[in-house]
Design an enzyme around this catalytic site. Structure first.
Site, PDB file in Angstrom:
ATOM      1  N   ASP A  19       5.191  -3.539 -62.138  1.00 43.17           N
ATOM      2  CA  ASP A  19       3.814  -3.156 -62.412  1.00 43.17           C
ATOM      3  C   ASP A  19       2.914  -4.287 -61.903  1.00 43.17           C
ATOM      4  OD1 ASP A  19       1.600  -1.784 -63.761  1.00 43.17           O
ATOM      5  OD2 ASP A  19       1.720  -3.415 -65.213  1.00 43.17           O
ATOM      6  N   LYS A  60      -5.504   6.269 -64.504  1.00 38.84           N
ATOM      7  CA  LYS A  60      -6.771   6.031 -65.194  1.00 38.84           C
ATOM      8  C   LYS A  60      -7.478   7.320 -65.629  1.00 38.84           C
ATOM      9  CE  LYS A  60      -5.794   1.822 -64.860  1.00 38.84           C
ATOM     10  NZ  LYS A  60      -4.813   1.396 -65.867  1.00 38.84           N
TER      11      LYS A  60
END
Length: 276
Positions: A19, A60
């Protein structure tokens, strides 16, 4: 397990999939959380940093949808607009969020201590270095520009809008497997600071490592982390552990700087015929 099956098992690692925010850069994962707070405020809805952190690890748009599903946040939205937030409202918030994130993300994307040295060592071992992020591609471009200036580079990057379905689905992790030419997912390790990111690795069939202190789960700035005594760090570990366990990580460590002993243990387990 028969001898033929054993012979096909990987005996060493091939790749790691990292990540970004809270893992390799942006200690405490502050870039997205602060912008979520500001974006909702533009719509007259006040959310806390703690609320903003809740769904972290998702793409998101999905993150904003999850926040809008929170009863307290939805109630504020209804008071402002006379309705519960729809998908169109989520898109409107996302469209306000995105330029704000583009403006701020590089400011927060300083490499986490030990990350550059770790990646250099992994390259020397011949391991492939992939990555994925809950950020969309436009935001990731800003992160990558800062990372390159800092000397932090990986072999492959997948953004949340590069795939049909983001975390906790395995698509981004598996895109790395394909593009890096990996022979077996059992030879891969997913490293992440959020439960959805860890779960992504699990669903992809990889070994998974959750990060307790550098990312979203602890929510500490680097300065706060460095100021803690051991009792304070252990309390932060306990809070983060409770959150990350939802993704069922194989290992939990403080930061990526603590990864080498974990990789050695995984290689021992692979050589013994174990799989994730």
């Amino acid at each position: 397990m028969n001898a033929m099956t054993l012979a096909t098992l990987p005996v060493r690692l091939e790749a790691l999939v990292f990540d970004w925010a809270g893992t390799l850069v942006d200690f405490g994962s502050f870039a997205p959380t602060k912008v979520f707070v500001d974006a909702f405020a533009r719509f007259g809805v006040q959310i806390s940093l703690e609320q903003a952190r809740g769904p972290m690890g998702m793409g998101k748009w999905d993150h904003i949808r999850a926040l809008c599903n929170d009863a307290a946040i939805a109630r504020q939205y209804q008071e402002q607009f006379g309705r519960l937030p729809t998908d169109e409202d989520v898109t409107a918030i996302y469209e306000r969020f995105l330029p704000m994130q583009l403006e701020k993300v590089a400011e927060y994307s300083q490499p986490i201590p030990g990350a550059i040295e770790l990646l250099h060592g992994l390259r020397q071992r011949g391991l492939k270095l992939g990555s994925c992020s809950g950020y969309p591609a436009a935001v990731m471009q800003r992160v990558l520009e800062r990372a390159e200036r800092e000397g932090l580079a990986l072999d492959y990057v997948v953004a949340s809008d590069d795939v049909p379905r983001s975390r906790p689905a395995p698509a981004m992790a598996l895109r790395n497997v394909v593009e890096l030419g990996i022979a077996d997912v059992a030879g891969c390790v997913k490293v992440d600071d959020t439960a959805p990111g860890v779960e992504e690795g699990r669903r992809a069939g990889m070994w998974t490592v959750g990060l307790l202190l550098s990312g979203n789960a602890a929510g500490l700035s680097l300065e706060q982390f460095l100021s803690l005594d051991e009792a304070g760090r252990e309390a932060a570990r306990d809070r983060a552990r409770a959150e990350l366990q939802a993704g069922a990580p194989h290992y939990l460590i403080d930061t990526v700087a603590d990864l080498p002993p974990v990789l050695a243990d995984i290689e021992t387990r692979l050589a013994a015929g174990q799989r994730p």
